[in-house]
Design an enzyme around this catalytic site. Structure first.
Site, PDB file in Angstrom:
ATOM      1  N   ASP A  33     -30.855  79.063  16.386  1.00  0.00           N
ATOM      2  CA  ASP A  33     -30.566  77.698  15.964  1.00  0.00           C
ATOM      3  C   ASP A  33     -29.103  77.699  15.527  1.00  0.00           C
ATOM      4  OD1 ASP A  33     -30.159  75.319  14.625  1.00  0.00           O
ATOM      5  OD2 ASP A  33     -31.885  75.512  13.300  1.00  0.00           O
ATOM      6  N   VAL A  34     -28.243  77.049  16.301  1.00  0.00           N
ATOM      7  CA  VAL A  34     -26.804  77.153  16.041  1.00  0.00           C
ATOM      8  C   VAL A  34     -26.382  76.524  14.721  1.00  0.00           C
ATOM      9  CG1 VAL A  34     -26.195  77.331  18.479  1.00  0.00           C
ATOM     10  CG2 VAL A  34     -26.250  75.065  17.380  1.00  0.00           C
ATOM     11  N   TYR A  58     -23.318  60.573  17.969  1.00  0.00           N
ATOM     12  CA  TYR A  58     -23.032  61.518  19.044  1.00  0.00           C
ATOM     13  C   TYR A  58     -21.548  61.484  19.399  1.00  0.00           C
ATOM     14  CZ  TYR A  58     -23.497  63.913  23.564  1.00  0.00           C
ATOM     15  OH  TYR A  58     -23.373  64.784  24.636  1.00  0.00           O
ATOM     16  N   LYS A  84     -18.902  64.661  19.176  1.00  0.00           N
ATOM     17  CA  LYS A  84     -18.193  65.202  20.327  1.00  0.00           C
ATOM     18  C   LYS A  84     -16.676  65.022  20.192  1.00  0.00           C
ATOM     19  CE  LYS A  84     -21.636  66.946  22.492  1.00  0.00           C
ATOM     20  NZ  LYS A  84     -21.742  68.420  22.628  1.00  0.00           N
ATOM     21  N   SER A 140     -18.084  66.209  25.612  1.00  0.00           N
ATOM     22  CA  SER A 140     -18.651  65.120  26.409  1.00  0.00           C
ATOM     23  C   SER A 140     -17.565  64.070  26.592  1.00  0.00           C
ATOM     24  CB  SER A 140     -19.852  64.497  25.670  1.00  0.00           C
ATOM     25  OG  SER A 140     -20.217  63.253  26.229  1.00  0.00           O
ATOM     26  N   ASP A 181     -30.801  80.262  22.350  1.00  0.00           N
ATOM     27  CA  ASP A 181     -31.415  78.932  22.352  1.00  0.00           C
ATOM     28  C   ASP A 181     -32.563  78.918  21.351  1.00  0.00           C
ATOM     29  OD1 ASP A 181     -32.264  76.305  23.163  1.00  0.00           O
ATOM     30  OD2 ASP A 181     -31.509  76.710  25.176  1.00  0.00           O
TER      31      ASP A 181
END
Length: 255
Positions: free
Chosen positions: A68-69, A159, A163, A146, A38
């Site tokens: 940080d992905v 968003y 997703k 999501s 994270d």
């Protein structure tokens, strides 16, 4: 608890808080050692850091990695950390950000930031983990998408785009990696009681209307998602691959 994940190593991104925290703890309770990845160590909801909680309350071992992905280097370092436990067996691409927006005002920088975390992070997390899993004979990858990956909403268009991309990444990666013994599946949460849901700034009246539209008549808990993740990470789901599991109390497909 069971030993469903005994002698397994799981990497969970975005695991300091919310859904990721619950998944990490549930995996540990069922025998897995966990790498908590994270950008912050402290839970957004307060309390003991996830890796310390796991060490204190379970027999599993856990460690925290600042990740940080959106950084491929950070993802590499996180998977390197899993090597101390024997290498990654399960990857949960859970890290993500949400932003309500006026679609007509979204800037290129805002778009790129959200897509870098939600899509780039899952894409390269999957790629890098798969390279290692192939060498080790297989593994499981779980992408947390999501219901916004199924149902468009004009209040958060970017968003939804991100997703939806995660959902198709799941299907395509499952097709590519299945022959290598890697199963790739997606979880699509609905309304879950987390800090991210609070970021949606839903007022009490709107929240009540939303809850009444859910056949189960309640907002979900992070544990509801963690139970599904445990299923997908374990041999209970050994013939489940390239699948989307919607966990929303019946909201998406009964309205």
């Amino acid at each position: 608890m069971t030993d469903l994940l005994a002698e397994q190593t799981a990497v969970v991104t975005g695991a300091s808080s919310g859904i990721g925290r619950s998944i990490a703890r549930t995996f540990a309770e069922h025998g897995a050692d966990v790498v908590v990845a994270d950008v912050r160590e402290e839970p957004r909801e307060g309390g003991t850091p996830t890796h310390e909680l796991i060490s204190d309350e379970t027999e599993a071992t856990a460690t925290y990695v600042d990740c940080d992905v959106s950084s491929v280097n950070d993802l590499e370092a996180t998977l390197d950390e899993a090597e101390q436990f024997g290498g990654v067996d399960v990857l949960v691409n859970n890290a993500g950000i949400f932003r309500a927006e006026e679609f007509l005002d979204v800037t290129a920088d805002q778009y790129e930031q959200l897509m870098s975390v939600n899509v780039k992070g899952a894409f390269f997390g999957t790629q890098l983990a798969a390279q290692r899993m192939i060498e080790n004979g297989g593994g499981r990858i779980i992408n947390v998408s999501s219901i916004a990956g199924f149902v468009g909403n004009g209040s958060y268009v970017t968003y939804c785009v991100s997703k939806g991309a995660v959902r198709l990444l799941t299907y395509a990666a499952a097709h590519r990696l299945g022959p290598d013994g890697i199963r790739v599946n997606a979880i699509h949460p609905g309304g879950i009681e987390t800090a991210m849901m609070e970021d949606a700034h839903m007022g009490s009246e709107a929240l009540e209307q939303f809850t009444q539209a859910i056949p189960s008549r309640r907002i979900g808990d992070p544990e509801d998602i963690a139970g599904v993740a445990l299923f997908l990470a374990s041999d209970l789901s050994s013939y489940v691959n390239g699948e989307s599991l919607v966990v929303d109390g019946g909201y998406t497909h009964t309205g």
